[in-house]
Design a protein around this motif. Structure first.
Motif, PDB file in Angstrom:
ATOM      1  N   ARG A 160       0.809  -1.217   0.000  1.00 41.13           N
ATOM      2  CA  ARG A 160       0.000   0.000   0.000  1.00 41.13           C
ATOM      3  C   ARG A 160       0.848   1.276   0.000  1.00 41.13           C
ATOM      4  NH1 ARG A 160      -5.557   1.384   3.039  1.00 41.13           N
ATOM      5  NH2 ARG A 160      -5.427   3.633   2.852  1.00 41.13           N
ATOM      6  N   PRO A 161       1.954   1.356   0.751  1.00 38.69           N
ATOM      7  CA  PRO A 161       2.753   2.595   0.718  1.00 38.69           C
ATOM      8  C   PRO A 161       3.251   2.954  -0.691  1.00 38.69           C
ATOM      9  CG  PRO A 161       3.392   1.274   2.604  1.00 38.69           C
ATOM     10  CD  PRO A 161       2.463   0.427   1.769  1.00 38.69           C
ATOM     11  N   ASP A 162       3.691   1.951  -1.460  1.00 33.17           N
ATOM     12  CA  ASP A 162       4.110   2.202  -2.849  1.00 33.17           C
ATOM     13  C   ASP A 162       2.933   2.702  -3.681  1.00 33.17           C
ATOM     14  OD1 ASP A 162       6.842   1.427  -2.679  1.00 33.17           O
ATOM     15  OD2 ASP A 162       6.240  -0.680  -2.762  1.00 33.17           O
ATOM     16  N   MET A 163       1.771   2.100  -3.461  1.00 36.40           N
ATOM     17  CA  MET A 163       0.583   2.489  -4.212  1.00 36.40           C
ATOM     18  C   MET A 163       0.137   3.898  -3.833  1.00 36.40           C
ATOM     19  SD  MET A 163      -1.158   1.312  -6.667  1.00 36.40           S
ATOM     20  CE  MET A 163      -0.574  -0.369  -6.614  1.00 36.40           C
ATOM     21  N   ASP A 184      -2.625  -7.618  -0.832  1.00 38.67           N
ATOM     22  CA  ASP A 184      -4.078  -7.424  -0.775  1.00 38.67           C
ATOM     23  C   ASP A 184      -4.423  -5.995  -0.369  1.00 38.67           C
ATOM     24  OD1 ASP A 184      -4.598 -10.034  -1.536  1.00 38.67           O
ATOM     25  OD2 ASP A 184      -4.844 -10.765   0.527  1.00 38.67           O
ATOM     26  N   SER A 185      -3.650  -5.434   0.557  1.00 37.68           N
ATOM     27  CA  SER A 185      -3.958  -4.071   1.004  1.00 37.68           C
ATOM     28  C   SER A 185      -3.740  -3.054  -0.104  1.00 37.68           C
ATOM     29  CB  SER A 185      -3.147  -3.707   2.250  1.00 37.68           C
ATOM     30  OG  SER A 185      -1.764  -3.691   1.978  1.00 37.68           O
ATOM     31  N   ALA A 186      -2.753  -3.268  -0.967  1.00 31.70           N
ATOM     32  CA  ALA A 186      -2.532  -2.365  -2.102  1.00 31.70           C
ATOM     33  C   ALA A 186      -3.687  -2.451  -3.092  1.00 31.70           C
ATOM     34  CB  ALA A 186      -1.216  -2.695  -2.798  1.00 31.70           C
ATOM     35  N   THR A 187      -4.163  -3.662  -3.334  1.00 35.71           N
ATOM     36  CA  THR A 187      -5.277  -3.852  -4.264  1.00 35.71           C
ATOM     37  C   THR A 187      -6.569  -3.260  -3.706  1.00 35.71           C
ATOM     38  OG1 THR A 187      -4.242  -5.833  -5.166  1.00 35.71           O
ATOM     39  CG2 THR A 187      -6.596  -5.579  -5.539  1.00 35.71           C
ATOM     40  N   LYS A 188      -6.836  -3.498  -2.438  1.00 35.48           N
ATOM     41  CA  LYS A 188      -8.042  -2.933  -1.810  1.00 35.48           C
ATOM     42  C   LYS A 188      -8.000  -1.403  -1.837  1.00 35.48           C
ATOM     43  CE  LYS A 188      -8.882  -6.838   1.226  1.00 35.48           C
ATOM     44  NZ  LYS A 188      -8.810  -7.353   2.597  1.00 35.48           N
ATOM     45  N   TYR A 189      -6.829  -0.840  -1.589  1.00 31.02           N
ATOM     46  CA  TYR A 189      -6.679   0.616  -1.596  1.00 31.02           C
ATOM     47  C   TYR A 189      -7.046   1.205  -2.962  1.00 31.02           C
ATOM     48  CZ  TYR A 189      -4.358   5.151  -1.646  1.00 31.02           C
ATOM     49  OH  TYR A 189      -4.083   6.484  -1.791  1.00 31.02           O
ATOM     50  N   THR A 190      -6.572   0.589  -4.024  1.00 30.42           N
ATOM     51  CA  THR A 190      -6.837   1.143  -5.358  1.00 30.42           C
ATOM     52  C   THR A 190      -8.310   1.055  -5.730  1.00 30.42           C
ATOM     53  OG1 THR A 190      -6.283  -0.946  -6.457  1.00 30.42           O
ATOM     54  CG2 THR A 190      -4.519   0.670  -6.230  1.00 30.42           C
ATOM     55  N   ARG A 237      -8.673   5.811 -11.587  1.00 29.21           N
ATOM     56  CA  ARG A 237      -8.624   4.407 -12.012  1.00 29.21           C
ATOM     57  C   ARG A 237      -7.161   3.991 -12.072  1.00 29.21           C
ATOM     58  NH1 ARG A 237     -10.518   1.455 -17.514  1.00 29.21           N
ATOM     59  NH2 ARG A 237     -10.226  -0.632 -16.716  1.00 29.21           N
ATOM     60  N   VAL A 238      -6.813   2.968 -11.282  1.00 28.62           N
ATOM     61  CA  VAL A 238      -5.441   2.467 -11.255  1.00 28.62           C
ATOM     62  C   VAL A 238      -5.473   1.002 -11.685  1.00 28.62           C
ATOM     63  CG1 VAL A 238      -3.410   1.998  -9.848  1.00 28.62           C
ATOM     64  CG2 VAL A 238      -4.764   4.056  -9.416  1.00 28.62           C
ATOM     65  N   ILE A 239      -4.769   0.712 -12.768  1.00 28.77           N
ATOM     66  CA  ILE A 239      -4.672  -0.654 -13.286  1.00 28.77           C
ATOM     67  C   ILE A 239      -3.380  -1.259 -12.757  1.00 28.77           C
ATOM     68  CG2 ILE A 239      -4.431  -2.050 -15.374  1.00 28.77           C
ATOM     69  CD1 ILE A 239      -6.055   0.193 -16.789  1.00 28.77           C
ATOM     70  N   GLN A 240      -3.491  -2.443 -12.180  1.00 27.67           N
ATOM     71  CA  GLN A 240      -2.329  -3.145 -11.653  1.00 27.67           C
ATOM     72  C   GLN A 240      -1.971  -4.291 -12.590  1.00 27.67           C
ATOM     73  OE1 GLN A 240      -3.790  -4.336  -7.808  1.00 27.67           O
ATOM     74  NE2 GLN A 240      -3.074  -2.463  -6.838  1.00 27.67           N
TER      75      GLN A 240
END
Length: 102
Positions: free
Chosen positions: A22-25, A50-56, A62-65
């Motif tokens: 999440r910090p990187d995101m 999971d926390s990075a994905t939930k954050y986006t 719109r953030v595509i991973q």
């Protein structure tokens, strides 16, 4: 590009065990806001926590991973950084061979 209608990208090369958190995101999303971008693409050779994905998912932007597995799939699909390994010949019936006129 018009302000607020642009897309920004970033990429990180990490070992598969070093996931993007999440910090990187949050840092990436902060740069999107700074540039007035409405979309972002974050590419990594590893994966996302999971926390990075939930954050986006909770963002107005719109953030595509794209993780390492998806990146490899896209590279193969578009022939980027790949080379042919084996060619397979597919046969089909020649219907003219069996016709009386052929």
């Amino acid at each position: 590009m018009k302000h607020g209608r642009n897309t920004k990208t970033t990429s990180k090369r990490h070992a598969s065990s070093n996931k993007i958190g999440r910090p990187d995101m949050q840092a990436f999303v902060g740069s999107l806001v700074g540039f007035g971008a409405t979309k972002g693409v974050f590419v990594t050779t590893s994966s996302f926590t999971d926390s990075a994905t939930k954050y986006t998912r909770s963002l107005p932007q719109r953030v595509i991973q794209i993780d390492g597995v998806r990146l490899a799939e896209l590279m193969i699909e578009h022939g980027v950084g790949t080379r042919a390994y084996r060619t397979i010949q597919v046969q089909r019936l020649d219907e003219d061979f069996f016709s009386e006129d052929g």
